[in-house]
Design an enzyme around this catalytic site. Structure first.
Site, PDB file in Angstrom:
ATOM      1  N   THR A   1      77.403  68.043 146.806  1.00  0.00           N
ATOM      2  CA  THR A   1      77.205  66.813 146.037  1.00  0.00           C
ATOM      3  C   THR A   1      76.692  67.063 144.626  1.00  0.00           C
ATOM      4  OG1 THR A   1      76.650  65.714 148.122  1.00  0.00           O
ATOM      5  CG2 THR A   1      76.129  64.540 146.086  1.00  0.00           C
TER       6      THR A   1
ATOM      7  N   HIS B   1      76.677  71.310 132.861  1.00  0.00           N
ATOM      8  CA  HIS B   1      75.720  71.201 133.938  1.00  0.00           C
ATOM      9  C   HIS B   1      74.407  70.572 133.479  1.00  0.00           C
ATOM     10  CE1 HIS B   1      77.787  74.633 136.352  1.00  0.00           C
ATOM     11  NE2 HIS B   1      78.241  73.455 136.694  1.00  0.00           N
TER      12      HIS B   1
ATOM     13  N   GLU C   1      74.510  80.899 132.597  1.00  0.00           N
ATOM     14  CA  GLU C   1      74.820  80.006 131.484  1.00  0.00           C
ATOM     15  C   GLU C   1      73.530  79.646 130.761  1.00  0.00           C
ATOM     16  OE1 GLU C   1      74.990  75.799 133.986  1.00  0.00           O
ATOM     17  OE2 GLU C   1      76.839  76.872 133.590  1.00  0.00           O
TER      18      GLU C   1
ATOM     19  N   THR D   1      83.425  61.428 157.173  1.00  0.00           N
ATOM     20  CA  THR D   1      84.354  60.300 157.172  1.00  0.00           C
ATOM     21  C   THR D   1      84.768  59.877 155.760  1.00  0.00           C
ATOM     22  OG1 THR D   1      82.441  58.820 157.382  1.00  0.00           O
ATOM     23  CG2 THR D   1      83.636  59.375 159.391  1.00  0.00           C
ATOM     24  N   GLY D   2      84.168  60.457 154.733  1.00  0.00           N
ATOM     25  CA  GLY D   2      84.619  60.194 153.365  1.00  0.00           C
ATOM     26  C   GLY D   2      85.844  61.014 153.039  1.00  0.00           C
TER      27      GLY D   2
END
Length: 295
Positions: free
Chosen positions: A97, A247, A209, A17-18
């Site tokens: 996320t 990151h 990386e 719903t976001g």
């Protein structure tokens, strides 16, 4: 055979719903992915563009047979969302996320270790088997079905590598963005093992990386077990020591985790190093021709 996802993958969205969850659920569905359910507590019984929404993951699994979950839940609730999906028996969980607290991921990692749920991420673009299933935020149009597997800590460089391959007419079997956080679910060694065992993957691009030891561990695995050509690139070669670059996991601490160390380990393992991110595609093209895998 496909790595991780295919046409039979049924995906539910946690956090549907976001705005982010809705956008990417729509884009994945348009790509052809079976988006069968959404989960938002308190919104059960409603729907998003015909996709039914449930209060819990367990309810969604029982009603739809979902066998994969993608998570767009905010950082504070993402760990609980991962564990809820695992408790419901979902074999593949992809957490997009960014910013999940490290201590939360320590707890998640401990719970998932030895279990039946595979986690991709967090802080990752997701996973795609081109032409079959897209779970995440990667642009679908740059991908082309084929036989080169791609695994990367960097989402942006994943897209760069894929687009270069596609423009050269070289398709991809599956592309996995493992995420750039210090603690993630599926790592390089896990992905390399999957690609090495996949009969539809002929070669692998690995993009690492600075920071941590994942690339050195991957190099040891490549040397001992991987029988397919590997092209590798390490981002952050000009980064100063002790400074995080992009990151959360990309930091050189105590002189460890430098680009030079990682590149040397991969070269010793037999991987072919791309000189720059702009040459990932052409390096793979040349390597495939050398191995008689491309005319």
């Amino acid at each position: 055979m496909s790595v991780l996802v295919g046409k039979d993958t049924k995906v539910l969205t946690q956090g549907i719903t976001g705005a982010t969850g809705q956008l990417h659920t729509r884009l994945c569905k348009e790509y052809g992915t079976q988006m069968v359910a959404g989960v938002t507590p308190g919104r059960g019984g409603t729907d998003f563009e015909g996709i039914p929404i449930f209060d819990t993951v367990a309810q969604a699994v029982r009603a739809t047979g979902a066998n994969a979950s993608v998570i767009y839940v905010p950082p504070g609730g993402a760990a609980d969302a991962i564990l809820e999906a695992a408790d419901a028996g979902i074999p593949l969980v992809v957490c997009i996320t960014e910013g999940v607290p490290v201590l939360d991921m320590v707890r998640v990692k401990r719970v998932l270790d030895g279990g039946k749920t595979r986690l991709i991420g967090p802080n990752c673009p997701g996973v795609i088997t081109p032409g079959a299933c897209k779970i995440g935020i990667m642009p679908g149009y740059i991908h082309k079905p084929g036989r080169v597997g791609v695994v990367s800590r960097s989402g942006t460089l994943t897209y760069e590598a894929v687009h270069q391959l596609t423009l050269l007419g070289i398709g991809q079997s599956t592309c996995i963005g493992i995420g750039g956080d210090p603690i993630i679910g599926t790592g390089f060694v896990d992905a390399l093992r999957l690609f090495n065992d996949d009969r539809d993957t002929d070669a692998i691009i690995m993009i690492g990386e600075i920071g941590g030891s994942a690339e050195e561990e991957a190099a040891a695995f490549i040397q001992a077990h991987v029988k397919k050509p590997v092209v590798a690139f390490i981002a952050g070669q000009t980064a100063p020591k002790g400074k995080r670059m992009g990151h959360a996991g990309a930091i050189i601490a105590g002189g460890k985790g430098t680009a030079a160390e990682k590149m040397a380990a991969l070269e010793r393992a037999g991987a072919h190093l791309a000189p720059s991110p702009a040459q990932l595609g052409t390096t793979m093209q040349a390597y495939l021709r050398e191995k008689k895998l491309l005319s």
